[in-house]
Design a protein around this motif. Sequence first.
Motif, short mmCIF file in Angstrom:
data_model
loop_
_atom_site.label_atom_id
_atom_site.label_comp_id
_atom_site.label_asym_id
_atom_site.label_seq_id
_atom_site.Cartn_x
_atom_site.Cartn_y
_atom_site.Cartn_z
N LEU A 94 50.72 32.64 22.16
CA LEU A 94 51.24 33.95 22.53
C LEU A 94 50.19 34.79 23.26
CD1 LEU A 94 53.34 34.85 19.35
CD2 LEU A 94 54.17 34.16 21.59
N LEU A 95 48.93 34.68 22.85
CA LEU A 95 47.87 35.42 23.55
C LEU A 95 47.80 35.01 25.02
CD1 LEU A 95 44.91 35.50 20.97
CD2 LEU A 95 46.40 37.38 21.67
N ILE A 96 47.88 33.72 25.26
CA ILE A 96 47.84 33.22 26.65
C ILE A 96 49.09 33.67 27.41
CG2 ILE A 96 47.86 31.13 28.07
CD1 ILE A 96 46.21 29.78 25.90
N ALA A 97 50.21 33.80 26.70
CA ALA A 97 51.45 34.21 27.36
C ALA A 97 51.43 35.68 27.77
CB ALA A 97 52.64 33.94 26.44
N ILE A 98 50.76 36.53 26.97
CA ILE A 98 50.82 37.97 27.27
C ILE A 98 49.65 38.47 28.11
CG2 ILE A 98 52.13 38.42 25.16
CD1 ILE A 98 49.59 39.56 23.94
N LEU A 99 48.54 37.76 28.16
CA LEU A 99 47.39 38.24 28.92
C LEU A 99 47.74 38.53 30.38
CD1 LEU A 99 44.14 36.37 27.76
CD2 LEU A 99 44.56 38.83 27.86
N PRO A 100 48.43 37.62 31.10
CA PRO A 100 48.75 37.93 32.50
C PRO A 100 49.81 39.03 32.66
CG PRO A 100 48.82 35.55 32.08
CD PRO A 100 48.79 36.24 30.75
N GLN A 101 50.44 39.42 31.55
CA GLN A 101 51.46 40.46 31.61
C GLN A 101 50.89 41.86 31.41
OE1 GLN A 101 54.52 39.63 32.57
NE2 GLN A 101 53.86 37.48 32.60
N ALA A 102 49.57 41.96 31.21
CA ALA A 102 48.94 43.27 31.03
C ALA A 102 49.16 44.14 32.26
CB ALA A 102 47.44 43.09 30.76
N GLY A 103 49.26 45.43 32.05
CA GLY A 103 49.45 46.35 33.16
C GLY A 103 48.22 46.45 34.05
N LEU A 104 48.29 47.27 35.07
CA LEU A 104 47.19 47.43 36.01
C LEU A 104 46.12 48.35 35.42
CD1 LEU A 104 49.27 47.91 39.27
CD2 LEU A 104 48.27 45.81 38.40
N SER A 105 44.90 48.13 35.87
CA SER A 105 43.77 48.93 35.40
C SER A 105 43.61 50.19 36.24
CB SER A 105 42.48 48.10 35.47
OG SER A 105 41.34 48.91 35.19
N VAL A 106 43.08 51.24 35.63
CA VAL A 106 42.86 52.49 36.34
C VAL A 106 41.61 52.44 37.23
CG1 VAL A 106 41.43 53.58 34.56
CG2 VAL A 106 42.86 55.01 36.05
N TRP A 107 40.71 51.48 36.99
CA TRP A 107 39.44 51.44 37.72
C TRP A 107 39.61 51.26 39.22
CZ3 TRP A 107 35.04 53.29 36.11
CH2 TRP A 107 34.79 53.37 34.75
N PRO A 108 40.48 50.34 39.70
CA PRO A 108 40.65 50.22 41.15
C PRO A 108 41.14 51.51 41.80
CG PRO A 108 41.54 48.29 40.07
CD PRO A 108 41.23 49.28 38.99
N LEU A 109 41.98 52.28 41.10
CA LEU A 109 42.44 53.56 41.62
C LEU A 109 41.26 54.52 41.75
CD1 LEU A 109 44.69 55.52 42.45
CD2 LEU A 109 44.99 56.06 40.02
N ILE A 110 40.34 54.49 40.78
CA ILE A 110 39.16 55.34 40.84
C ILE A 110 38.30 54.97 42.05
CG2 ILE A 110 36.99 55.92 39.67
CD1 ILE A 110 38.51 55.62 37.02
N TYR A 111 38.11 53.66 42.26
CA TYR A 111 37.33 53.23 43.43
C TYR A 111 37.96 53.72 44.72
CZ TYR A 111 35.54 49.83 40.02
OH TYR A 111 35.01 49.22 38.92
N ALA A 112 39.29 53.55 44.83
CA ALA A 112 40.00 53.95 46.05
C ALA A 112 39.86 55.44 46.29
CB ALA A 112 41.47 53.54 45.95
N SER A 113 39.99 56.24 45.24
CA SER A 113 39.89 57.69 45.38
C SER A 113 38.48 58.11 45.80
CB SER A 113 40.27 58.37 44.06
OG SER A 113 41.59 58.05 43.68
N GLN A 114 37.47 57.48 45.20
CA GLN A 114 36.09 57.82 45.55
C GLN A 114 35.79 57.47 47.00
OE1 GLN A 114 33.92 55.66 42.53
NE2 GLN A 114 33.89 57.41 41.13
N ILE A 115 36.23 56.31 47.45
CA ILE A 115 35.96 55.90 48.83
C ILE A 115 36.70 56.80 49.82
CG2 ILE A 115 36.41 54.05 50.50
CD1 ILE A 115 35.70 52.06 48.29
#
Length: 380
Positions: free
Chosen positions: A263-284
């Motif tokens: 079950l762990l392997i089944a749900i890991l790819p289903q995790a939502g998106l991270s906020v960090w890439p949005l932070i990078y995009a906003s800073q740039i």
Amino acid sequence: MNDLGLQKAFPLLLLIAAGYCLQKKFQEAAAVGALKTFIVNAALPGMIFLSILDIDTKISLLYLALLALLINIYFLAVSFGLARLIISNKDQRKARSLILMFPSLGTGLTTYPFVEEFLGKTSLAEVAVADIGNKMFVLIGLYALAMYWFYQRTAASIKKPTQWHKVMLGLLNEPMNIAIILGLFLVMFNLKTAVPIIALDAVKKLAACSTPLILFFVGVSLNIQGLELKTIGTVLLLRSSLGFWFSAAAIALIHPSSGINFLLIAILPQAGLSVWPLIYASQINTQEIQQMQGENLRRPTTFDTEFALGLLAISIPFSICMILFVLCQGSFFTTPQHLFLIGSLILLTAGLWQFGCEFFKSKFLIFEPKNILKTDASDS
């Protein structure tokens, strides 16, 4: 869903609903920011630290971090083709935003609380170990990609080493990473008993509020108005489908030792998106706007932060629904054949969603995108 799954799922969904109903009480950005800061820097690290103390450290756990890293790389490779497929060639800002957001795994808000509720603290610790690989990819790999695009577009040939220095410091100073490193250190050297009981009790009280606060935060942050539903819905459905296919292949190759690991392997790819890439995009984007003002220039910024924000916002409830669906069904998702079948059905749903949105848009002129984030005029 079985009865136990329903008993666990409904209270969690009610906490999200409560947050959504109380959005007007959290209209000020400072209020939402304070809630998020407490979750990320105090409640979640405490929950992760306690869960790691309960696990027996084995070398075999390292494959979980590698597995998460492979998920990131897999999603990144797919995202380049997906951006070409569903986004116009003229809208490179949106394509870059999609590629930057798509491979990230926001396990903190969309995975941790449900793993703890359904699978227990030991499984939560295993997810935290797996998240090390994801964090390395998101905090270093995606940052490098974002900076590469920035330097490429501004024709800069000299890289700033201080930026990498900041990334490494950020990685080491993040409370969740400190909790993981400290917990693993105490377990590996058998020093768990050295932790004072008073300190453990304080951390337990802090961690106890993490799950309800996370779910409440999701409800408060949810914004369903003015989203590009056609594109965002297609992206998330395709991501989920590809995630189930990855899980099917991983289970077939790894042969996990227990149903919980399946079950762990089944749900890991289903995790939502991270906020960090949005932070990078906003800073740039901010850096580019300042640079253009200094040079008296005007050109489109590197990223479409409005689209990235919408993608992030919808990915949270979408991911939670998918993870709850997997955990409530239990043993059904422990076989590669079932995972591949579900992935194929979701892929078909994505195609129908894309076609349906196009049909209704042409007939009734709905699904028109509206602004959900006030942006600078230069960021367009």
